[in-house]
Design an enzyme around this catalytic site. Structure first.
Site, mmCIF file in Angstrom:
data_model
loop_
_atom_site.group_PDB
_atom_site.id
_atom_site.type_symbol
_atom_site.label_atom_id
_atom_site.label_comp_id
_atom_site.label_asym_id
_atom_site.label_seq_id
_atom_site.Cartn_x
_atom_site.Cartn_y
_atom_site.Cartn_z
ATOM 1 N N ASP A 16 -3.852 49.901 46.179
ATOM 2 C CA ASP A 16 -2.870 50.115 47.244
ATOM 3 C C ASP A 16 -2.654 51.622 47.378
ATOM 4 O O ASP A 16 -2.275 52.281 46.407
ATOM 5 C CB ASP A 16 -1.570 49.409 46.818
ATOM 6 C CG ASP A 16 -0.460 49.571 47.830
ATOM 7 O OD1 ASP A 16 -0.563 50.418 48.749
ATOM 8 O OD2 ASP A 16 0.542 48.849 47.689
ATOM 9 N N ILE A 17 -2.863 52.133 48.560
ATOM 10 C CA ILE A 17 -2.802 53.598 48.728
ATOM 11 C C ILE A 17 -1.394 54.144 48.492
ATOM 12 O O ILE A 17 -1.240 55.309 48.116
ATOM 13 C CB ILE A 17 -3.364 54.014 50.106
ATOM 14 C CG1 ILE A 17 -3.744 55.494 50.083
ATOM 15 C CG2 ILE A 17 -2.397 53.699 51.238
ATOM 16 C CD1 ILE A 17 -4.744 55.897 51.110
ATOM 17 N N ASN A 30 -1.475 55.523 64.544
ATOM 18 C CA ASN A 30 -1.892 55.409 65.950
ATOM 19 C C ASN A 30 -1.502 56.704 66.666
ATOM 20 O O ASN A 30 -0.734 57.509 66.129
ATOM 21 C CB ASN A 30 -1.257 54.179 66.612
ATOM 22 C CG ASN A 30 0.243 54.123 66.402
ATOM 23 O OD1 ASN A 30 0.968 55.007 66.834
ATOM 24 N ND2 ASN A 30 0.712 53.096 65.689
ATOM 25 N N VAL A 39 -1.970 49.864 56.630
ATOM 26 C CA VAL A 39 -1.635 51.028 55.802
ATOM 27 C C VAL A 39 -0.360 51.697 56.327
ATOM 28 O O VAL A 39 0.530 52.064 55.556
ATOM 29 C CB VAL A 39 -2.797 52.051 55.846
ATOM 30 C CG1 VAL A 39 -2.403 53.343 55.157
ATOM 31 C CG2 VAL A 39 -4.046 51.484 55.212
ATOM 32 N N ASP A 40 -0.277 51.855 57.634
ATOM 33 C CA ASP A 40 0.852 52.533 58.270
ATOM 34 C C ASP A 40 2.175 51.832 57.898
ATOM 35 O O ASP A 40 3.146 52.485 57.480
ATOM 36 C CB ASP A 40 0.618 52.477 59.792
ATOM 37 C CG ASP A 40 1.310 53.589 60.550
ATOM 38 O OD1 ASP A 40 2.008 54.387 59.909
ATOM 39 O OD2 ASP A 40 1.152 53.640 61.780
ATOM 40 N N GLY A 127 -9.465 48.347 59.928
ATOM 41 C CA GLY A 127 -8.564 47.200 59.925
ATOM 42 C C GLY A 127 -8.256 46.784 61.353
ATOM 43 O O GLY A 127 -9.122 46.300 62.079
#
Ligand code: AR6
Length: 180
Positions: A16-17, A30, A39-40, A127
């Site tokens: 997990d980042i 975006n 992720v965002d 993704g």
């Protein structure tokens, strides 16, 4: 998996980042920098509201596809967040490859400018944006290797892959590019 690149290295890990202790974490944003899923969503959830506040104050016009902008990392275990905007996949003939490479290079350049020795990337565009995973992996690995060979920085570039499928795609990309 670790790839030595002169004094630097590229690492592939599954995870997990938002848990990465690095100088800079790359967000898959975006162009409105409006937040979202993937992720965002995970980054804004874990990092807290200061990130969105700073992003909307500093970058009210958002960020163009193929570019990246920097903010603090809120409660994440990093100094900075680089919000990178990868391309939406539209079949591959609309400049997607160049835009993905440009987004990756923009982050690596920010890392050098902001004296970040370690940076963690997700599988940008692979993704919600629908970029085929194998192609995204090959593009990001090659772009990173070219940049690091040329600049001899950052010291560590880590790709943090969420699942085994993504890890496998990046591992295959490395095996195809790195001479044995
Ligand atoms: N850590 C690491 N990788 C993750 C994590 C995580 N916590 N969560 C998902 N992934 P995506 P994109 C993987 O959709 O394609 C958002 O709504 C995921 O499995 O996050 O660039 C933004 O606001 C996939 O392999 O980014 C934009 O609107 C990879 O990260 C849009 O999605 C990227 O998936 C950006 O889409």
């Amino acid at each position: 998996m670790i790839v030595k690149l002169g004094p630097c290295r590229m690492e592939l890990v599954q995870g997990d980042i938002t848990q990465q202790h690095v100088d800079a974490i790359v967000n898959a944003a975006n162009s409105q920098l409006a937040g979202g899923g993937g992720v965002d969503g995970a980054i804004h959830d874990a990092g807290g509201p200061s990130i969105m506040k700073e992003t909307s104050e500093k970058y009210p016009e958002g960020c163009a596809t193929g570019n990246a902008v920097a903010t603090g990392a809120g409660q994440l275990p990093a100094k900075y967040l680089f919000h990178a905007v990868g391309p939406i996949w539209r079949g591959g003939r609309q400049g997607e490859a160049e835009q993905l490479a440009a987004a990756c290079r923009a982050c690596l350049k920010l890392a050098v400018e902001m004296k970040c020795d370690t940076i963690a990337f997700p599988a940008l565009s692979a993704g919600a944006y629908g970029y085929p995973l194998d192609l995204a992996a090959a593009n990001l690995v090659k772009t990173t290797m070219d940049f690091v060979r040329w600049h001899q920085k950052p010291a560590v570039v880590r790709f943090v892959l969420f699942d085994q499928g993504a890890f496998g795609a990046f591992a295959r990309a490395v095996e195809e590019i790195v001479p044995r």
